[in-house]
Design an enzyme around this catalytic site. Structure first.
Site, PDB file in Angstrom:
ATOM      1  N   HIS A  22     -13.744  31.448 -13.477  1.00 46.74           N
ATOM      2  CA  HIS A  22     -12.322  31.653 -13.158  1.00 46.74           C
ATOM      3  C   HIS A  22     -11.885  33.068 -13.563  1.00 46.74           C
ATOM      4  CE1 HIS A  22     -11.890  27.071 -13.922  1.00 46.74           C
ATOM      5  NE2 HIS A  22     -11.665  27.230 -12.639  1.00 46.74           N
ATOM      6  N   LYS A  46      -7.416  14.004 -10.361  1.00 47.25           N
ATOM      7  CA  LYS A  46      -8.451  14.051 -11.403  1.00 47.25           C
ATOM      8  C   LYS A  46      -7.838  13.721 -12.768  1.00 47.25           C
ATOM      9  CE  LYS A  46     -10.727  17.805  -8.928  1.00 47.25           C
ATOM     10  NZ  LYS A  46     -10.975  19.246  -8.902  1.00 47.25           N
ATOM     11  N   ARG A  95     -17.991  29.397  -4.442  1.00 41.50           N
ATOM     12  CA  ARG A  95     -19.312  29.474  -5.083  1.00 41.50           C
ATOM     13  C   ARG A  95     -20.389  29.210  -4.039  1.00 41.50           C
ATOM     14  NH1 ARG A  95     -17.129  25.639  -9.634  1.00 41.50           N
ATOM     15  NH2 ARG A  95     -15.992  25.149  -7.773  1.00 41.50           N
ATOM     16  N   SER A 133     -16.045  23.957 -14.199  1.00 37.77           N
ATOM     17  CA  SER A 133     -15.426  23.251 -15.333  1.00 37.77           C
ATOM     18  C   SER A 133     -16.114  21.906 -15.533  1.00 37.77           C
ATOM     19  CB  SER A 133     -13.938  23.033 -15.071  1.00 37.77           C
ATOM     20  OG  SER A 133     -13.274  24.256 -14.921  1.00 37.77           O
TER      21      SER A 133
END
Ligand code: ADP
Length: 171
Positions: A22, A46, A95, A133
């Site tokens: 990040h 989440k 990514r 994460s």
């Protein structure tokens, strides 16, 4: 420069917790926008490890006193939030191919709702393509070493959080 020519970018995410992946995006994006708003999603589906306030404190600690970077919270429609903030763009990191499908759909949906707000993608830094994460939490929860993947303050918070959770389990 007048107020409406100031370029504001929104960087939304869970940041549960902030990683060097990040941070790499934040540092690079800060050069593209006059102001960058790091927006912590508070009502997504989440179940987070850290509270929104804990996540905000972690981010603020790392970015220090850079007045061009704001840390904020959002819930509801991202495009509506971006409009309220006067943003011209939503920033997302990419990514692997696995990120692409979801991000592609979301960018098009957001464009449909708010065509005046662009989604800007930044490719992950070469040292961070495997950092997420979710994986950081998984490794840390099993006692693995995540030094170098997250800033030091986040590392300390992860150790404390899992130690507290472990204590709770043992009671
Ligand atoms: P979300 O739940 O919105 O995916 P995350 O905190 O996982 O929240 O990610 C926020 C944004 O940061 C996403 O655009 C994600 O692709 C990006 N991101 C996360 N980790 C990295 C990384 N290692 N490199 C580049 N971008 C990343």
């Amino acid at each position: 420069m007048t107020e409406n020519t100031i370029r504001i970018g929104i960087y939304p995410g869970s940041f549960d917790p902030l990683t060097y992946g990040h941070l790499n995006i934040i540092e690079r994006a800060a050069k593209l926008f006059d102001r960058l708003v790091i927006s912590i999603a508070v009502n997504n589906t989440k179940t987070p490890l850290f509270t929104p306030e804990e996540r905000a404190a972690q981010i603020r600690h790392v970015i220090g006193g850079d007045s061009r970077i704001e840390v904020d919270y959002f819930s509801g429609l991202l495009v509506e939030y971006a409009r309220r903030k006067g943003a011209c763009a939503i920033l997302r990191g990419l990514r692997a191919v696995s990120d692409f499908d979801y991000e592609f759909q979301m960018a098009h949906m957001n464009h449909k709702i708010g065509p005046e707000i662009e989604t800007v993608f930044m490719m992950t830094g070469e040292d961070h393509f495997y950092v997420s994460s979710r994986l950081v939490k998984e490794v840390a929860s099993l006692g693995g070493d995540v030094t170098g993947l997250v800033p030091d303050n986040v590392f300390v918070d992860l150790c404390k959080k899992y130690a507290a959770l472990q204590k709770g389990v043992q009671k």
